[in-house]
Design a protein around this motif. Structure first.
Motif, PDB file in Angstrom:
ATOM      1  N   THR A  89      35.802  75.457  70.614  1.00  0.00           N
ATOM      2  CA  THR A  89      36.126  74.129  69.696  1.00  0.00           C
ATOM      3  C   THR A  89      37.063  73.368  70.392  1.00  0.00           C
ATOM      4  OG1 THR A  89      37.425  75.114  68.227  1.00  0.00           O
ATOM      5  CG2 THR A  89      35.085  75.097  67.753  1.00  0.00           C
ATOM      6  N   ASP A  90      37.316  73.403  71.679  1.00  0.00           N
ATOM      7  CA  ASP A  90      38.547  72.705  72.212  1.00  0.00           C
ATOM      8  C   ASP A  90      38.067  71.201  72.180  1.00  0.00           C
ATOM      9  OD1 ASP A  90      39.790  75.052  72.881  1.00  0.00           O
ATOM     10  OD2 ASP A  90      38.929  75.219  74.953  1.00  0.00           O
ATOM     11  N   LYS A  91      38.931  70.415  71.918  1.00  0.00           N
ATOM     12  CA  LYS A  91      38.673  68.990  71.942  1.00  0.00           C
ATOM     13  C   LYS A  91      38.946  68.142  73.285  1.00  0.00           C
ATOM     14  CE  LYS A  91      37.597  68.983  67.414  1.00  0.00           C
ATOM     15  NZ  LYS A  91      36.030  68.585  67.116  1.00  0.00           N
ATOM     16  N   PHE A  92      39.781  68.892  74.048  1.00  0.00           N
ATOM     17  CA  PHE A  92      40.074  68.357  75.434  1.00  0.00           C
ATOM     18  C   PHE A  92      38.825  68.384  76.541  1.00  0.00           C
ATOM     19  CE2 PHE A  92      42.062  72.415  75.526  1.00  0.00           C
ATOM     20  CZ  PHE A  92      41.456  72.951  76.886  1.00  0.00           C
TER      21      PHE A  92
ATOM     22  N   TYR B 270      32.886  73.453  83.324  1.00  0.00           N
ATOM     23  CA  TYR B 270      33.488  74.667  83.144  1.00  0.00           C
ATOM     24  C   TYR B 270      34.146  75.074  81.783  1.00  0.00           C
ATOM     25  CZ  TYR B 270      33.372  74.265  88.516  1.00  0.00           C
ATOM     26  OH  TYR B 270      33.132  74.342  89.657  1.00  0.00           O
ATOM     27  N   TYR B 271      33.864  76.315  81.544  1.00  0.00           N
ATOM     28  CA  TYR B 271      34.999  76.801  80.288  1.00  0.00           C
ATOM     29  C   TYR B 271      36.158  77.304  80.710  1.00  0.00           C
ATOM     30  CZ  TYR B 271      37.390  79.267  76.669  1.00  0.00           C
ATOM     31  OH  TYR B 271      38.338  79.629  75.753  1.00  0.00           O
ATOM     32  N   THR B 272      37.395  76.994  80.597  1.00  0.00           N
ATOM     33  CA  THR B 272      38.532  77.586  81.126  1.00  0.00           C
ATOM     34  C   THR B 272      39.200  78.011  80.064  1.00  0.00           C
ATOM     35  OG1 THR B 272      38.511  76.020  83.205  1.00  0.00           O
ATOM     36  CG2 THR B 272      40.454  77.594  82.723  1.00  0.00           C
ATOM     37  N   PRO B 273      39.740  79.223  79.852  1.00  0.00           N
ATOM     38  CA  PRO B 273      40.769  79.881  78.640  1.00  0.00           C
ATOM     39  C   PRO B 273      42.038  79.287  78.954  1.00  0.00           C
ATOM     40  CG  PRO B 273      39.436  81.694  79.758  1.00  0.00           C
ATOM     41  CD  PRO B 273      39.134  80.647  80.672  1.00  0.00           C
ATOM     42  N   LYS B 274      42.505  78.911  77.906  1.00  0.00           N
ATOM     43  CA  LYS B 274      43.810  77.716  77.905  1.00  0.00           C
ATOM     44  C   LYS B 274      44.897  78.719  78.604  1.00  0.00           C
ATOM     45  CE  LYS B 274      43.424  75.518  73.526  1.00  0.00           C
ATOM     46  NZ  LYS B 274      42.084  76.106  73.012  1.00  0.00           N
ATOM     47  N   GLU B 275      45.010  79.779  78.812  1.00  0.00           N
ATOM     48  CA  GLU B 275      46.032  80.675  79.583  1.00  0.00           C
ATOM     49  C   GLU B 275      45.730  80.733  81.205  1.00  0.00           C
ATOM     50  OE1 GLU B 275      43.095  83.788  78.152  1.00  0.00           O
ATOM     51  OE2 GLU B 275      43.968  81.999  77.189  1.00  0.00           O
ATOM     52  N   LYS B 276      44.527  80.330  81.207  1.00  0.00           N
ATOM     53  CA  LYS B 276      44.267  80.074  82.796  1.00  0.00           C
ATOM     54  C   LYS B 276      43.991  78.925  83.341  1.00  0.00           C
ATOM     55  CE  LYS B 276      42.658  84.725  83.144  1.00  0.00           C
ATOM     56  NZ  LYS B 276      43.428  85.745  83.889  1.00  0.00           N
TER      57      LYS B 276
ATOM     58  N   LYS C  35      30.501  68.755  75.638  1.00  0.00           N
ATOM     59  CA  LYS C  35      30.686  69.502  74.325  1.00  0.00           C
ATOM     60  C   LYS C  35      29.290  70.277  73.777  1.00  0.00           C
ATOM     61  CE  LYS C  35      35.028  68.718  74.579  1.00  0.00           C
ATOM     62  NZ  LYS C  35      35.926  70.042  75.103  1.00  0.00           N
ATOM     63  N   GLU C  36      28.335  69.619  74.383  1.00  0.00           N
ATOM     64  CA  GLU C  36      27.156  70.302  74.183  1.00  0.00           C
ATOM     65  C   GLU C  36      27.001  71.810  74.524  1.00  0.00           C
ATOM     66  OE1 GLU C  36      23.556  67.960  74.986  1.00  0.00           O
ATOM     67  OE2 GLU C  36      24.227  66.322  73.948  1.00  0.00           O
ATOM     68  N   ILE C  37      27.654  71.856  75.631  1.00  0.00           N
ATOM     69  CA  ILE C  37      27.533  73.241  76.346  1.00  0.00           C
ATOM     70  C   ILE C  37      28.805  74.065  76.093  1.00  0.00           C
ATOM     71  CG2 ILE C  37      25.708  72.777  77.701  1.00  0.00           C
ATOM     72  CD1 ILE C  37      27.247  72.599  79.959  1.00  0.00           C
ATOM     73  N   GLY C  38      29.605  73.446  75.563  1.00  0.00           N
ATOM     74  CA  GLY C  38      31.173  73.937  75.315  1.00  0.00           C
ATOM     75  C   GLY C  38      32.080  73.884  76.190  1.00  0.00           C
ATOM     76  N   ALA C  39      31.948  72.827  77.312  1.00  0.00           N
ATOM     77  CA  ALA C  39      33.035  72.654  78.422  1.00  0.00           C
ATOM     78  C   ALA C  39      34.410  72.212  77.875  1.00  0.00           C
ATOM     79  CB  ALA C  39      32.156  72.011  79.345  1.00  0.00           C
ATOM     80  N   ASN C  40      35.261  72.660  78.720  1.00  0.00           N
ATOM     81  CA  ASN C  40      36.586  72.016  78.450  1.00  0.00           C
ATOM     82  C   ASN C  40      37.265  71.695  79.716  1.00  0.00           C
ATOM     83  OD1 ASN C  40      37.527  74.414  79.644  1.00  0.00           O
ATOM     84  ND2 ASN C  40      38.542  75.029  77.849  1.00  0.00           N
TER      85      ASN C  40
ATOM     86  N   THR D 168      38.679  62.315  70.236  1.00  0.00           N
ATOM     87  CA  THR D 168      37.982  62.833  71.192  1.00  0.00           C
ATOM     88  C   THR D 168      38.028  62.387  72.403  1.00  0.00           C
ATOM     89  OG1 THR D 168      35.984  61.804  70.645  1.00  0.00           O
ATOM     90  CG2 THR D 168      36.651  63.692  69.166  1.00  0.00           C
ATOM     91  N   GLY D 169      39.105  61.639  72.756  1.00  0.00           N
ATOM     92  CA  GLY D 169      39.115  61.125  74.103  1.00  0.00           C
ATOM     93  C   GLY D 169      38.641  59.447  74.362  1.00  0.00           C
ATOM     94  N   GLY D 170      39.666  58.894  75.154  1.00  0.00           N
ATOM     95  CA  GLY D 170      39.243  57.355  75.226  1.00  0.00           C
ATOM     96  C   GLY D 170      40.565  56.641  75.125  1.00  0.00           C
ATOM     97  N   LEU D 171      40.770  55.556  74.463  1.00  0.00           N
ATOM     98  CA  LEU D 171      42.018  54.946  74.575  1.00  0.00           C
ATOM     99  C   LEU D 171      42.761  55.112  73.150  1.00  0.00           C
ATOM    100  CD1 LEU D 171      40.188  51.702  75.931  1.00  0.00           C
ATOM    101  CD2 LEU D 171      41.058  53.549  77.322  1.00  0.00           C
ATOM    102  N   ASN D 172      44.258  55.198  73.319  1.00  0.00           N
ATOM    103  CA  ASN D 172      44.623  55.398  72.005  1.00  0.00           C
ATOM    104  C   ASN D 172      45.733  54.477  71.823  1.00  0.00           C
ATOM    105  OD1 ASN D 172      46.338  56.387  73.931  1.00  0.00           O
ATOM    106  ND2 ASN D 172      46.202  58.628  72.932  1.00  0.00           N
ATOM    107  N   LEU D 173      46.555  53.766  72.760  1.00  0.00           N
ATOM    108  CA  LEU D 173      47.589  53.153  72.615  1.00  0.00           C
ATOM    109  C   LEU D 173      47.267  51.516  73.336  1.00  0.00           C
ATOM    110  CD1 LEU D 173      50.693  55.153  73.635  1.00  0.00           C
ATOM    111  CD2 LEU D 173      50.036  54.795  71.422  1.00  0.00           C
ATOM    112  N   LYS D 174      47.830  50.455  72.682  1.00  0.00           N
ATOM    113  CA  LYS D 174      47.550  49.185  73.302  1.00  0.00           C
ATOM    114  C   LYS D 174      48.591  48.219  73.174  1.00  0.00           C
ATOM    115  CE  LYS D 174      43.713  45.816  73.321  1.00  0.00           C
ATOM    116  NZ  LYS D 174      44.577  44.756  73.441  1.00  0.00           N
ATOM    117  N   SER D 175      49.025  47.624  74.053  1.00  0.00           N
ATOM    118  CA  SER D 175      49.987  46.537  74.211  1.00  0.00           C
ATOM    119  C   SER D 175      49.540  45.526  75.118  1.00  0.00           C
ATOM    120  CB  SER D 175      51.280  47.028  74.626  1.00  0.00           C
ATOM    121  OG  SER D 175      52.333  46.071  74.783  1.00  0.00           O
TER     122      SER D 175
END
Length: 227
Positions: free
Chosen positions: A33-36, A106-112, A74-79, A197-204
């Motif tokens: 369920t990784d969001k990144f 790919y799916y990569t475990p966080k520790e990897k 995310k349909e196949i669980g890639a991070n 879930t990814g995109g733009l988040n700050l704006k000036s």
């Protein structure tokens, strides 16, 4: 007859600009369920190959393209992802063509996760013409669909300016060099993404802070400026 010709021309333009983004290969899926969705470093070990996405057709709306790629991944669980070049007849890899390219998932475990170099300032271009910017009173030229990087020093103030009448100026002061800073200089009014879930988040004004996943995608499809 004139209206028919205009309609036909518009249809041709639409077809030329049409873009398809699809899962071209699914090897396996993962239920994480990784969001990144980060770019996989070449040195990363332990990454599990899941499949591929193919992008056909060019679009200037990189945020929309990334949003679709993110959803497919995310349909196949890639991070994590990486560029997978097409091959020439002689077997050599082709350079990335922004109108047609492949992305391996790919799916990569966080520790990897082998993270990209930290302590960097990334500034991406987004217009269809050269843009002059200033960072700490030093001028740079950003060519279309390119980006530059600078090493940052914790505690130092970085002033980024678009050097235009009614343009924007922002000041940032990183406390540590554990993370990277990502900005895009935009000639357009871009709506911020609030989905998380990814995109733009700050704006000036016309300087936009980017979320890491989207910035790492841009670093894949843009060309790095050597300065």
């Amino acid at each position: 007859m004139k209206n028919l010709a205009v309609a036909f021309s518009l249809l041709c333009i639409h077809l030329c600009n049409a873009q398809n983004i699809y899962l071209s290969k699914v090897e396996k899926t993962n239920d994480n369920t990784d969001k990144f969705l980060y770019k996989k470093a070449e040195a990363t070990i332990g990454a599990e190959y899941l499949g591929e996405i193919e992008v056909q057709g060019f679009s200037n709306d990189d945020a929309a393209v990334f949003s679709l790629i993110y959803k497919k991944a995310k349909e196949i669980g890639a991070n994590t992802f990486s560029f997978k070049p097409f091959e020439n007849i002689d077997g050599t890899p082709q350079s990335l063509n922004p109108a047609n390219y492949r992305i391996a998932l790919y799916y990569t475990p966080k520790e990897k996760l082998e993270r990209q170099k930290k302590g960097m300032l990334y500034v991406f271009a987004s217009s269809d013409k050269d843009q002059k910017i200033s960072i700490n009173k030093k001028d740079y030229i950003l060519t279309p669909r390119s980006y530059l990087t600078l090493d940052i020093t914790p505690g130092e103030v970085y002033t980024i300016s678009t050097k235009k009448l009614l343009g924007s100026t922002i000041k940032v002061q990183p406390k540590t060099n554990d993370e990277n800073l990502y900005f895009q200089v935009s000639s357009l009014k871009v709506k911020s993404d609030t989905s998380g879930t990814g995109g733009l988040n700050l704006k000036s004004g016309d300087i936009i802070g980017l979320e890491k996943s989207f910035a790492e995608f841009l670093s894949l499809i843009y060309v790095q400026n050597k300065h």
